[in-house]
Scaffold this active site. Sequence first.
Site, PDB file in Angstrom:
ATOM      1  N   PRO A  16      22.802   3.973  -4.308  1.00 27.32           N
ATOM      2  CA  PRO A  16      21.924   4.020  -5.475  1.00 27.32           C
ATOM      3  C   PRO A  16      20.478   4.234  -5.033  1.00 27.32           C
ATOM      4  O   PRO A  16      19.976   3.520  -4.175  1.00 27.32           O
ATOM      5  CB  PRO A  16      22.111   2.636  -6.114  1.00 27.32           C
ATOM      6  CG  PRO A  16      22.563   1.754  -4.983  1.00 27.32           C
ATOM      7  CD  PRO A  16      23.335   2.632  -4.052  1.00 27.32           C
ATOM      8  N   MET A  17      19.819   5.242  -5.622  1.00 28.50           N
ATOM      9  CA  MET A  17      18.429   5.527  -5.271  1.00 28.50           C
ATOM     10  C   MET A  17      17.656   5.761  -6.562  1.00 28.50           C
ATOM     11  O   MET A  17      17.998   6.659  -7.344  1.00 28.50           O
ATOM     12  CB  MET A  17      18.341   6.768  -4.370  1.00 28.50           C
ATOM     13  CG  MET A  17      18.976   6.588  -3.009  1.00 28.50           C
ATOM     14  SD  MET A  17      18.936   8.123  -2.020  1.00 28.50           S
ATOM     15  CE  MET A  17      20.254   9.070  -2.808  1.00 28.50           C
ATOM     16  N   ALA A  18      16.627   4.951  -6.775  1.00 28.72           N
ATOM     17  CA  ALA A  18      15.835   5.053  -8.003  1.00 28.72           C
ATOM     18  C   ALA A  18      15.219   6.444  -8.103  1.00 28.72           C
ATOM     19  O   ALA A  18      14.635   6.952  -7.145  1.00 28.72           O
ATOM     20  CB  ALA A  18      14.742   3.989  -8.020  1.00 28.72           C
ATOM     21  N   CYS A 100      16.664  -3.116  -2.207  1.00 32.75           N
ATOM     22  CA  CYS A 100      15.481  -2.287  -2.423  1.00 32.75           C
ATOM     23  C   CYS A 100      14.247  -2.941  -1.819  1.00 32.75           C
ATOM     24  O   CYS A 100      13.921  -4.078  -2.147  1.00 32.75           O
ATOM     25  CB  CYS A 100      15.261  -2.048  -3.917  1.00 32.75           C
ATOM     26  SG  CYS A 100      13.803  -1.035  -4.249  1.00 32.75           S
ATOM     27  N   ASN A 201      25.526   1.204   5.714  1.00 30.76           N
ATOM     28  CA  ASN A 201      24.527   2.102   5.154  1.00 30.76           C
ATOM     29  C   ASN A 201      23.336   2.186   6.107  1.00 30.76           C
ATOM     30  O   ASN A 201      23.002   1.227   6.778  1.00 30.76           O
ATOM     31  CB  ASN A 201      24.105   1.557   3.769  1.00 30.76           C
ATOM     32  CG  ASN A 201      22.945   2.299   3.142  1.00 30.76           C
ATOM     33  OD1 ASN A 201      21.971   1.685   2.726  1.00 30.76           O
ATOM     34  ND2 ASN A 201      23.021   3.603   3.060  1.00 30.76           N
ATOM     35  N   GLY A 202      22.714   3.370   6.159  1.00 30.33           N
ATOM     36  CA  GLY A 202      21.493   3.519   6.948  1.00 30.33           C
ATOM     37  C   GLY A 202      21.606   4.597   8.014  1.00 30.33           C
ATOM     38  O   GLY A 202      22.425   4.483   8.923  1.00 30.33           O
TER      39      GLY A 202
END
Length: 336
Positions: A16-18, A100, A201-202
Amino acid sequence: MDFLGFTLRNNLFVAPMAGVTDRPFRQLCKQLGAGLAVSEMVTSNSLLYGSAKTRRRANHDGEVEPISVQIAGADPKMMAEAARYNVDNGAQIIDINMGCPAKKVCNVMAGSALMQDEALVGRILDAVVAAAGSTPVTLKFRTGWNREHKNAPTIARIAESAGVRAVAIHGRTRADQYTGSAEYDTIALVKTLVRIPVIANGDITTPQKAKAVLEATGADGLMIGRAAQGRPWLFREIEHYLRTGELLPPPRVAEIHRILKSHLADLYAFYGEETGVRIARKHIGWYTKGLVGSSHFRHAMNQLATVERQLAATDEFFLAQAAANDQLCYEEAIAA
Protein backbone atom coordinates in the site's frame (compact mmCIF):
# COMPACT_ATOMS: atom_id res chain seq x y z
CA MET A 1 -0.99 -19.65 -2.87
CA ASP A 2 -3.64 -20.07 -0.20
CA PHE A 3 -3.74 -16.89 1.88
CA LEU A 4 -6.28 -16.37 4.64
CA GLY A 5 -8.78 -18.58 2.84
CA PHE A 6 -8.26 -16.95 -0.56
CA THR A 7 -6.53 -18.61 -3.49
CA LEU A 8 -3.94 -16.19 -4.87
CA ARG A 9 -2.09 -16.43 -8.19
CA ASN A 10 1.21 -16.29 -6.30
CA ASN A 11 2.85 -14.92 -3.14
CA LEU A 12 3.64 -11.46 -4.55
CA PHE A 13 1.89 -8.50 -2.90
CA VAL A 14 1.58 -4.87 -3.97
CA ALA A 15 2.50 -2.67 -1.01
CA PRO A 16 0.00 0.00 0.00
CA MET A 17 1.39 3.40 -1.03
CA ALA A 18 -0.46 6.65 -0.38
CA GLY A 19 -1.24 8.43 -3.63
CA VAL A 20 -0.07 5.46 -5.71
CA THR A 21 -2.02 2.26 -5.07
CA ASP A 22 -5.36 3.53 -6.26
CA ARG A 23 -7.76 1.16 -8.01
CA PRO A 24 -6.27 1.64 -11.52
CA PHE A 25 -2.75 0.83 -10.26
CA ARG A 26 -3.89 -2.15 -8.17
CA GLN A 27 -5.80 -3.63 -11.09
CA LEU A 28 -2.85 -3.14 -13.44
CA CYS A 29 -0.42 -4.84 -11.04
CA LYS A 30 -2.80 -7.78 -10.65
CA GLN A 31 -3.10 -8.09 -14.43
CA LEU A 32 0.70 -8.10 -14.71
CA GLY A 33 1.41 -10.76 -12.10
CA ALA A 34 0.69 -9.60 -8.54
CA GLY A 35 -1.23 -12.03 -6.34
CA LEU A 36 -2.74 -9.40 -4.06
CA ALA A 37 -2.78 -5.60 -3.88
CA VAL A 38 -3.44 -3.64 -0.70
CA SER A 39 -5.31 -0.34 -1.03
CA GLU A 40 -3.74 2.95 -0.14
CA MET A 41 -4.32 4.08 3.43
CA VAL A 42 -7.86 5.01 4.49
CA THR A 43 -8.13 7.29 7.51
CA SER A 44 -9.81 6.05 10.67
CA ASN A 45 -11.32 9.53 11.11
CA SER A 46 -15.01 8.91 10.37
CA LEU A 47 -15.50 12.62 9.67
CA LEU A 48 -13.57 12.09 6.44
CA TYR A 49 -15.57 9.12 5.14
CA GLY A 50 -17.72 11.46 3.08
CA SER A 51 -14.79 13.15 1.32
CA ALA A 52 -14.31 12.50 -2.39
CA LYS A 53 -10.75 11.33 -1.77
CA THR A 54 -11.80 8.78 0.86
CA ARG A 55 -14.68 7.53 -1.29
CA ARG A 56 -12.28 7.01 -4.20
CA ARG A 57 -9.83 5.18 -1.98
CA ALA A 58 -12.62 2.85 -0.88
CA ASN A 59 -13.80 2.22 -4.46
CA HIS A 60 -13.20 -1.40 -5.48
CA ASP A 61 -15.71 -1.73 -8.33
CA GLY A 62 -14.72 -4.55 -10.66
CA GLU A 63 -11.50 -5.27 -8.79
CA VAL A 64 -10.03 -8.78 -8.67
CA GLU A 65 -10.62 -10.29 -5.22
CA PRO A 66 -9.61 -10.42 -2.46
CA ILE A 67 -10.18 -6.77 -1.57
CA SER A 68 -7.62 -5.70 1.05
CA VAL A 69 -8.10 -2.26 2.60
CA GLN A 70 -5.50 -0.57 4.78
CA ILE A 71 -6.63 1.60 7.68
CA ALA A 72 -4.51 3.98 9.76
CA GLY A 73 -4.97 5.75 13.05
CA ALA A 74 -3.97 5.73 16.71
CA ASP A 75 -7.28 5.43 18.56
CA PRO A 76 -8.55 1.85 19.15
CA LYS A 77 -12.22 2.86 19.04
CA MET A 78 -11.86 4.85 15.81
CA MET A 79 -9.79 2.08 14.24
CA ALA A 80 -12.50 -0.43 15.15
CA GLU A 81 -15.11 1.83 13.54
CA ALA A 82 -12.95 2.15 10.42
CA ALA A 83 -12.66 -1.64 10.22
CA ARG A 84 -16.43 -2.06 10.48
CA TYR A 85 -17.05 0.68 7.92
CA ASN A 86 -14.72 -0.90 5.37
CA VAL A 87 -16.01 -4.44 5.94
CA ASP A 88 -19.52 -3.11 5.37
CA ASN A 89 -18.25 -1.53 2.14
CA GLY A 90 -16.75 -4.69 0.69
CA ALA A 91 -13.32 -5.13 2.33
CA GLN A 92 -12.42 -8.83 2.54
CA ILE A 93 -9.15 -8.21 4.41
CA ILE A 94 -8.44 -5.33 6.82
CA ASP A 95 -4.79 -4.28 6.91
CA ILE A 96 -3.49 -2.04 9.69
CA ASN A 97 -0.78 0.52 8.92
CA MET A 98 2.09 0.61 11.39
CA GLY A 99 4.71 1.00 8.70
CA CYS A 100 4.24 4.48 7.25
CA PRO A 101 7.16 6.74 8.30
CA ALA A 102 5.64 9.98 6.97
CA LYS A 103 5.79 12.84 9.47
CA LYS A 104 2.16 13.86 8.98
CA VAL A 105 1.15 10.30 9.94
CA CYS A 106 3.69 9.78 12.73
CA ASN A 107 3.01 13.19 14.29
CA VAL A 108 -0.45 11.96 15.25
CA MET A 109 1.09 8.75 16.64
CA ALA A 110 -0.17 6.67 13.71
CA GLY A 111 1.82 4.60 11.23
CA SER A 112 5.20 3.40 12.41
CA ALA A 113 5.13 5.82 15.38
CA LEU A 114 2.79 3.34 17.09
CA MET A 115 5.67 0.90 17.45
CA GLN A 116 6.91 3.04 20.37
CA ASP A 117 3.83 2.14 22.41
CA GLU A 118 3.46 -1.64 22.51
CA ALA A 119 0.53 -1.54 24.93
CA LEU A 120 -1.39 0.74 22.55
CA VAL A 121 -0.53 -1.57 19.65
CA GLY A 122 -2.14 -4.42 21.58
CA ARG A 123 -5.29 -2.39 22.28
CA ILE A 124 -5.65 -1.32 18.64
CA LEU A 125 -5.16 -4.86 17.35
CA ASP A 126 -7.63 -6.32 19.84
CA ALA A 127 -10.23 -3.69 18.91
CA VAL A 128 -9.82 -4.09 15.14
CA VAL A 129 -9.84 -7.90 15.21
CA ALA A 130 -13.01 -7.86 17.31
CA ALA A 131 -14.69 -5.29 15.04
CA ALA A 132 -13.73 -7.13 11.85
CA GLY A 133 -15.44 -10.31 13.02
CA SER A 134 -14.83 -13.10 10.51
CA THR A 135 -12.92 -10.76 8.15
CA PRO A 136 -9.18 -11.46 8.49
CA VAL A 137 -6.93 -8.70 9.82
CA THR A 138 -3.31 -8.23 8.72
CA LEU A 139 -0.64 -5.83 9.98
CA LYS A 140 2.17 -3.97 8.20
CA PHE A 141 5.01 -2.59 10.30
CA ARG A 142 8.75 -1.93 10.34
CA THR A 143 11.65 -3.62 12.08
CA GLY A 144 11.46 -1.05 14.88
CA TRP A 145 11.24 2.58 15.88
CA ASN A 146 14.97 3.09 15.43
CA ARG A 147 18.03 0.85 15.19
CA GLU A 148 18.40 0.75 18.97
CA HIS A 149 14.78 -0.37 19.34
CA LYS A 150 14.11 -3.12 16.83
CA ASN A 151 10.97 -4.47 18.46
CA ALA A 152 9.42 -6.14 15.42
CA PRO A 153 9.63 -9.57 17.14
CA THR A 154 7.60 -8.25 20.10
CA ILE A 155 5.05 -6.53 17.84
CA ALA A 156 4.67 -9.72 15.77
CA ARG A 157 3.94 -11.80 18.88
CA ILE A 158 1.44 -9.20 20.13
CA ALA A 159 -0.22 -9.35 16.69
CA GLU A 160 -0.42 -13.14 16.64
CA SER A 161 -1.90 -13.30 20.14
CA ALA A 162 -4.49 -10.64 19.18
CA GLY A 163 -5.71 -12.76 16.29
CA VAL A 164 -3.97 -10.94 13.43
CA ARG A 165 -3.76 -13.47 10.62
CA ALA A 166 -0.60 -12.32 8.76
CA VAL A 167 2.13 -9.68 9.02
CA ALA A 168 4.18 -7.75 6.47
CA ILE A 169 7.48 -6.28 7.63
CA HIS A 170 9.51 -3.56 5.92
CA GLY A 171 13.22 -4.13 6.57
CA ARG A 172 13.88 -0.62 7.89
CA THR A 173 13.13 1.22 11.11
CA ARG A 174 10.91 4.31 11.29
CA ALA A 175 14.04 6.44 11.78
CA ASP A 176 15.56 5.02 8.58
CA GLN A 177 12.64 6.32 6.48
CA TYR A 178 13.67 4.93 3.05
CA THR A 179 17.41 5.55 3.35
CA GLY A 180 20.19 2.99 3.31
CA SER A 181 19.52 -0.65 2.53
CA ALA A 182 16.76 -2.82 3.90
CA GLU A 183 17.92 -5.55 6.28
CA TYR A 184 16.27 -8.93 6.38
CA ASP A 185 17.72 -10.53 9.52
CA THR A 186 14.93 -9.12 11.69
CA ILE A 187 12.29 -10.45 9.28
CA ALA A 188 13.98 -13.86 9.36
CA LEU A 189 13.91 -13.79 13.18
CA VAL A 190 10.21 -12.90 13.25
CA LYS A 191 9.50 -15.81 10.90
CA THR A 192 10.95 -18.21 13.49
CA LEU A 193 8.82 -16.75 16.31
CA VAL A 194 5.28 -16.78 14.90
CA ARG A 195 3.09 -19.32 13.13
CA ILE A 196 1.14 -16.81 11.00
CA PRO A 197 2.35 -15.89 7.48
CA VAL A 198 5.19 -13.34 7.29
CA ILE A 199 5.59 -11.18 4.19
CA ALA A 200 8.98 -9.54 3.53
CA ASN A 201 9.12 -5.97 2.18
CA GLY A 202 11.87 -3.51 1.27
CA ASP A 203 14.28 -3.03 -1.68
CA ILE A 204 12.90 -5.91 -3.76
CA THR A 205 13.79 -4.46 -7.17
CA THR A 206 14.68 -7.43 -9.40
CA PRO A 207 13.71 -11.09 -9.81
CA GLN A 208 17.11 -12.14 -8.46
CA LYS A 209 16.71 -9.94 -5.38
CA ALA A 210 13.23 -11.38 -4.82
CA LYS A 211 14.62 -14.92 -4.74
CA ALA A 212 17.48 -13.88 -2.44
CA VAL A 213 15.08 -12.19 0.03
CA LEU A 214 12.80 -15.23 0.15
CA GLU A 215 15.82 -17.42 0.86
CA ALA A 216 17.30 -15.04 3.44
CA THR A 217 14.08 -14.58 5.41
CA GLY A 218 12.15 -17.80 4.92
CA ALA A 219 9.16 -15.49 4.38
CA ASP A 220 5.89 -16.76 3.00
CA GLY A 221 5.66 -13.98 0.43
CA LEU A 222 7.10 -10.72 -0.85
CA MET A 223 5.62 -7.22 -0.81
CA ILE A 224 6.82 -4.80 -3.48
CA GLY A 225 6.17 -1.07 -3.47
CA ARG A 226 8.36 1.64 -4.97
CA ALA A 227 10.09 -0.70 -7.44
CA ALA A 228 6.76 -1.28 -9.22
CA GLN A 229 6.12 2.42 -9.82
CA GLY A 230 6.31 2.82 -13.58
CA ARG A 231 7.31 -0.85 -13.82
CA PRO A 232 4.23 -2.92 -12.94
CA TRP A 233 5.46 -5.81 -15.13
CA LEU A 234 8.06 -6.47 -12.41
CA PHE A 235 5.52 -8.83 -10.81
CA ARG A 236 5.34 -11.14 -13.83
CA GLU A 237 9.14 -11.04 -14.15
CA ILE A 238 9.55 -12.14 -10.52
CA GLU A 239 6.78 -14.72 -10.82
CA HIS A 240 8.43 -16.27 -13.88
CA TYR A 241 11.91 -16.27 -12.32
CA LEU A 242 10.75 -17.86 -9.07
CA ARG A 243 8.93 -20.55 -11.02
CA THR A 244 11.52 -21.33 -13.71
CA GLY A 245 14.85 -19.82 -12.63
CA GLU A 246 14.92 -17.96 -15.95
CA LEU A 247 14.67 -14.24 -16.65
CA LEU A 248 11.98 -12.99 -19.00
CA PRO A 249 13.23 -10.70 -21.76
CA PRO A 250 12.52 -7.03 -20.99
CA PRO A 251 9.20 -5.81 -22.36
CA ARG A 252 9.32 -4.19 -25.79
CA VAL A 253 8.75 -0.46 -26.10
CA ALA A 254 5.49 -1.09 -27.96
CA GLU A 255 4.12 -3.19 -25.07
CA ILE A 256 5.13 -0.61 -22.45
CA HIS A 257 3.44 2.05 -24.58
CA ARG A 258 0.24 -0.05 -24.63
CA ILE A 259 0.39 -0.69 -20.86
CA LEU A 260 0.89 3.00 -20.11
CA LYS A 261 -1.95 4.11 -22.42
CA SER A 262 -4.31 1.62 -20.79
CA HIS A 263 -3.19 2.88 -17.36
CA LEU A 264 -3.80 6.49 -18.40
CA ALA A 265 -7.28 5.66 -19.72
CA ASP A 266 -8.15 4.07 -16.36
CA LEU A 267 -6.84 7.11 -14.48
CA TYR A 268 -8.90 9.54 -16.57
CA ALA A 269 -12.03 7.39 -16.10
CA PHE A 270 -11.46 6.94 -12.36
CA TYR A 271 -10.56 10.52 -11.39
CA GLY A 272 -12.21 12.54 -14.15
CA GLU A 273 -10.15 14.33 -16.76
CA GLU A 274 -8.82 17.29 -14.78
CA THR A 275 -7.60 15.33 -11.74
CA GLY A 276 -6.71 12.36 -13.95
CA VAL A 277 -4.27 14.44 -15.99
CA ARG A 278 -2.59 15.67 -12.80
CA ILE A 279 -2.33 12.16 -11.27
CA ALA A 280 -1.12 10.74 -14.59
CA ARG A 281 1.92 13.05 -14.66
CA LYS A 282 3.70 11.25 -11.83
CA HIS A 283 3.00 7.83 -13.37
CA ILE A 284 4.30 8.98 -16.77
CA GLY A 285 7.36 10.28 -14.92
CA TRP A 286 7.95 6.87 -13.32
CA TYR A 287 7.47 4.97 -16.60
CA THR A 288 10.04 7.18 -18.35
CA LYS A 289 12.55 7.80 -15.55
CA GLY A 290 16.13 7.33 -16.72
CA LEU A 291 15.24 6.93 -20.39
CA VAL A 292 17.31 8.72 -23.02
CA GLY A 293 15.76 12.13 -23.69
CA SER A 294 13.16 11.73 -20.97
CA SER A 295 14.02 14.64 -18.68
CA HIS A 296 12.98 17.21 -21.31
CA PHE A 297 9.85 15.15 -22.03
CA ARG A 298 8.88 14.98 -18.35
CA HIS A 299 9.40 18.71 -17.89
CA ALA A 300 7.20 19.44 -20.90
CA MET A 301 4.59 16.93 -19.71
CA ASN A 302 4.09 18.91 -16.50
CA GLN A 303 2.91 21.89 -18.55
CA LEU A 304 0.21 19.97 -20.46
CA ALA A 305 -3.27 20.44 -19.04
CA THR A 306 -5.55 18.30 -21.22
CA VAL A 307 -6.03 14.59 -21.86
CA GLU A 308 -5.54 15.09 -25.61
CA ARG A 309 -2.21 16.91 -25.24
CA GLN A 310 -0.98 14.47 -22.60
CA LEU A 311 -1.78 11.44 -24.78
CA ALA A 312 -0.32 13.05 -27.90
CA ALA A 313 2.97 13.82 -26.11
CA THR A 314 3.11 10.30 -24.65
CA ASP A 315 2.53 8.75 -28.09
CA GLU A 316 5.18 10.95 -29.67
CA PHE A 317 7.76 10.06 -27.02
CA PHE A 318 7.18 6.29 -27.12
CA LEU A 319 6.95 6.10 -30.91
CA ALA A 320 10.33 7.85 -31.07
CA GLN A 321 11.73 5.38 -28.50
CA ALA A 322 10.37 2.45 -30.54
CA ALA A 323 11.84 3.84 -33.76
CA ALA A 324 15.26 4.10 -32.12
CA ASN A 325 15.24 0.68 -30.44
CA ASP A 326 12.95 -2.25 -29.83
CA GLN A 327 13.83 -2.11 -26.11
CA LEU A 328 13.84 0.96 -23.89
CA CYS A 329 17.21 2.71 -23.87
CA TYR A 330 18.39 3.97 -20.47
CA GLU A 331 20.98 6.69 -20.01
CA GLU A 332 22.88 4.72 -17.36
CA ALA A 333 23.32 1.82 -19.81
CA ILE A 334 24.88 4.19 -22.34
CA ALA A 335 27.15 5.72 -19.68
CA ALA A 336 28.32 2.23 -18.65
